[in-house]
Design a protein around this motif. Structure first.
Motif, PDB file in Angstrom:
ATOM      1  N   MET A   1       0.847  -1.200   0.000  1.00  0.00           N
ATOM      2  CA  MET A   1       0.000   0.000   0.000  1.00  0.00           C
ATOM      3  C   MET A   1       0.880   1.246   0.000  1.00  0.00           C
ATOM      4  SD  MET A   1      -2.954   1.061   2.737  1.00  0.00           S
ATOM      5  CE  MET A   1      -3.827   2.612   2.604  1.00  0.00           C
ATOM      6  N   ALA A   2       0.560   2.203  -0.860  1.00  0.00           N
ATOM      7  CA  ALA A   2       1.356   3.427  -0.965  1.00  0.00           C
ATOM      8  C   ALA A   2       1.256   4.247   0.308  1.00  0.00           C
ATOM      9  CB  ALA A   2       0.887   4.262  -2.150  1.00  0.00           C
ATOM     10  N   ALA A   3       2.358   4.934   0.628  1.00  0.00           N
ATOM     11  CA  ALA A   3       2.359   5.804   1.800  1.00  0.00           C
ATOM     12  C   ALA A   3       1.329   6.907   1.644  1.00  0.00           C
ATOM     13  CB  ALA A   3       3.747   6.404   2.002  1.00  0.00           C
ATOM     14  N   GLN A   4       0.637   7.223   2.721  1.00  0.00           N
ATOM     15  CA  GLN A   4      -0.329   8.324   2.733  1.00  0.00           C
ATOM     16  C   GLN A   4       0.437   9.605   3.081  1.00  0.00           C
ATOM     17  OE1 GLN A   4      -3.950   7.554   2.099  1.00  0.00           O
ATOM     18  NE2 GLN A   4      -2.588   5.993   1.253  1.00  0.00           N
TER      19      GLN A   4
ATOM     20  N   ILE B   1       0.906  13.817   3.682  1.00  0.00           N
ATOM     21  CA  ILE B   1       0.412  15.145   4.038  1.00  0.00           C
ATOM     22  C   ILE B   1       1.460  16.143   3.580  1.00  0.00           C
ATOM     23  CG2 ILE B   1      -0.184  16.710   5.931  1.00  0.00           C
ATOM     24  CD1 ILE B   1      -1.061  14.267   7.547  1.00  0.00           C
ATOM     25  N   VAL B   2       1.031  17.174   2.872  1.00  0.00           N
ATOM     26  CA  VAL B   2       1.944  18.205   2.355  1.00  0.00           C
ATOM     27  C   VAL B   2       1.625  19.531   3.036  1.00  0.00           C
ATOM     28  CG1 VAL B   2       2.709  19.481   0.326  1.00  0.00           C
ATOM     29  CG2 VAL B   2       2.171  17.037   0.139  1.00  0.00           C
TER      30      VAL B   2
ATOM     31  N   ASN C   1       3.867  16.085  -8.454  1.00  0.00           N
ATOM     32  CA  ASN C   1       3.567  14.715  -8.891  1.00  0.00           C
ATOM     33  C   ASN C   1       3.575  13.693  -7.759  1.00  0.00           C
ATOM     34  OD1 ASN C   1       6.274  14.867  -8.419  1.00  0.00           O
ATOM     35  ND2 ASN C   1       6.916  13.799 -10.278  1.00  0.00           N
ATOM     36  N   LEU C   2       3.440  14.135  -6.520  1.00  0.00           N
ATOM     37  CA  LEU C   2       3.433  13.207  -5.394  1.00  0.00           C
ATOM     38  C   LEU C   2       2.181  12.330  -5.425  1.00  0.00           C
ATOM     39  CD1 LEU C   2       4.582  15.614  -2.543  1.00  0.00           C
ATOM     40  CD2 LEU C   2       5.925  13.763  -3.542  1.00  0.00           C
ATOM     41  N   GLU C   3       2.336  11.077  -5.090  1.00  0.00           N
ATOM     42  CA  GLU C   3       1.207  10.157  -5.061  1.00  0.00           C
ATOM     43  C   GLU C   3       0.598  10.079  -3.666  1.00  0.00           C
ATOM     44  OE1 GLU C   3       2.590   6.390  -6.383  1.00  0.00           O
ATOM     45  OE2 GLU C   3       2.973   7.062  -8.452  1.00  0.00           O
ATOM     46  N   ALA C   4      -0.666   9.692  -3.630  1.00  0.00           N
ATOM     47  CA  ALA C   4      -1.390   9.419  -2.378  1.00  0.00           C
ATOM     48  C   ALA C   4      -1.343  10.585  -1.405  1.00  0.00           C
ATOM     49  CB  ALA C   4      -0.848   8.149  -1.733  1.00  0.00           C
TER      50      ALA C   4
END
Length: 458
Positions: free
Chosen positions: A1-4, A6-7, A46-49
């Motif tokens: 599972m991709a890391a969740q 927060i930005v 382009n960050l995922e999740a």
């Protein structure tokens, strides 16, 4: 599972890394419970999740604050013995504290933790050393409260075995036997201590002080802690009365006494350390013994001004402490950044004693060093745990101060817009997310009133 992820972006950042790197406008990316990246400008597109993007315009991001000395139970006895020095204050309060029970300690811990976490603390410790017989599991009450709050916690199992009849300060009914204290400390370590990276709960061994603990307990607690691989904590060199006590009882000052009992070393930190001569400071620096500096409590009890600039120059790890709220009624650590700077400037180094960035380092990385967690927390660096605070500095209290670190340290207590512990939000827009603040306040008031009634009844 991709890391969740927060930005947080468009904010000033004080990383408190080894180079004191700062960004006037930068970003922090959190992936699950770790800091993934920090840098200038906006975060990559382009960050995922990405589950949340926070616009930090008008804010400063810092590492979460680390509190290195506290007594949660004292939340129920704030405002008493207002004009006393340490020894008189203790004599007045020990009889009240000896009537605490598990329900009271849980309510007090919730109150203490709520005040700190709402003000930017992400890691705290507590030094609990009063264990009346037959009143429930007081350490479990604290551990449970910290888990509810979602705060990273070092619970120190304190102890006292030198009562008044043995030449100590506490009344005899407030102390344990040496054997009982050691057995309970070992049981606490075995039950709760989690040494893994990212742990939310550490245990340390913490006999209370030279004037309430026998030499046997000091030596045996140090041996126990080192056998179990946990840290050691106590009060040290807090007042001139303590120094006189040590010289009369042991024939030496507090630092020499600590060294003679195995209580100097990288795995030890002391609270206060106000009355330290050059030799004492050299010994702490040589052994890398840590100090929890508690400026407000030291002032409240007229203990004096700790020589923090000299300690730092000697290589002593120094963090900040709230101390118990019966001697620091505010219960907050972010106000200690300002007080540490101001009070130390009253000392011999004057305006050169501490600056705003040094004060912030004391409250973050310095605290992480003192608690033995500098590889995990205390600075904003990739790979470290995501314990972060977003301070609002564009309001009336701070908007005209151009330097955001100066605004945080020298200005009014700054509101917390967001606080993350282990990557999880625990404060949003100045309010706790994990507990009901009104319920915490109500519970603490009721238990404080119950304790006062029981104490009055004798």
């Amino acid at each position: 599972m991709a890391a969740q992820r927060i930005v947080i972006e468009n904010c000033a950042i004080a990383t408190v890394d080894p180079n004191d790197t700062e960004y006037a406008s930068g970003h922090v990316v959190v992936a699950d419970n770790r800091i993934e990246s920090v840098g200038a400008g906006k975060a990559p597109e382009n960050l995922e999740a990405v589950v949340r993007r926070v616009d930090g315009t008008g804010h400063l991001v810092t590492p979460g604050l680390v509190n290195t000395h506290h007594h949660f139970y004292q939340w129920l006895t704030r405002g008493l013995a207002q004009d006393a020095n340490l020894f008189d204050w203790l004599v007045a309060l020990y009889p009240i504290w000896s009537r605490i029970d598990e329900q009271m300690v849980h309510a007090a811990a919730r109150g203490s933790l709520a005040m700190m976490v709402r003000g930017g603390v992400t890691t705290t410790m507590d030094h609990h050393y009063v264990f009346p017989r037959g009143v429930g599991d007081l350490l479990a009450a604290e551990v449970g409260a910290a888990a509810e709050m979602g705060v990273r916690f070092t619970a120190t199992r304190g102890s006292m075995d030198r009562g008044k009849s043995d030449g100590g300060l506490p009344p005899d009914f407030a102390v344990e036997t040496t054997e009982a204290a050691l057995l309970a400390t070992e049981a606490a370590i075995d039950t709760y201590h989690d040494p893994s990276f990212g742990s939310m709960l550490h245990i340390a061994a913490a006999p209370c002080s030279p004037f309430s603990v026998s030499t046997d307990l000091m030596r045996e607690a140090a041996a126990l802690a080192r056998r179990k691989g946990v840290r050691l904590h106590t009060h040290g060199s807090e007042t001139v009365e303590e120094e006189q006590f040590c010289k009369e009882l042991f024939g030496m000052g507090p630092t020499d006494y600590f060294e003679s009992t195995g209580w100097l070393g990288e795995d030890v930190w002391m609270a206060h350390c106000v009355h330290m001569n050059d030799s004492d400071i050299e010994a702490f620096g040589r052994t890398r013994t840590g100090v929890a500096h508690c400026p407000s409590s030291n002032a409240r009890l007229a203990a004096g001004i700790a020589r923090v600039p000299d300690m730092l120059a000697a290589g002593v790890p120094v963090g900040l402490g709230v101390d118990g709220t019966a001697s620091n009624e505010s219960g907050e650590l972010h106000t200690e950044l300002r007080n540490a700077l101001l009070i130390n400037r009253l000392g011999p180094h004057r305006e050169r004693s501490l600056n705003a960035r040094q004060a912030l380092r004391l409250g973050t990385y310095g605290g992480a060093q003192v608690l033995g967690r500098a590889d995990e927390i205390g600075s904003i660096e990739a790979g470290k745990l995501a314990d972060l605070v977003l301070w609002k500095l564009d309001g009336i209290g701070h908007s005209s101060i151009a330097d955001p670190v100066a605004a945080l340290v020298l200005g009014a207590a700054a509101p917390v817009t967001l606080s993350l512990i282990n990557g999880e939000p625990v404060v949003e827009d100045g309010h706790l997310t994990t507990v009901d603040e009104d319920a915490v306040a109500r519970g603490a008031r009721e238990e404080a009133q119950r304790l006062a009634r029981i104490a009055d009844e004798g």
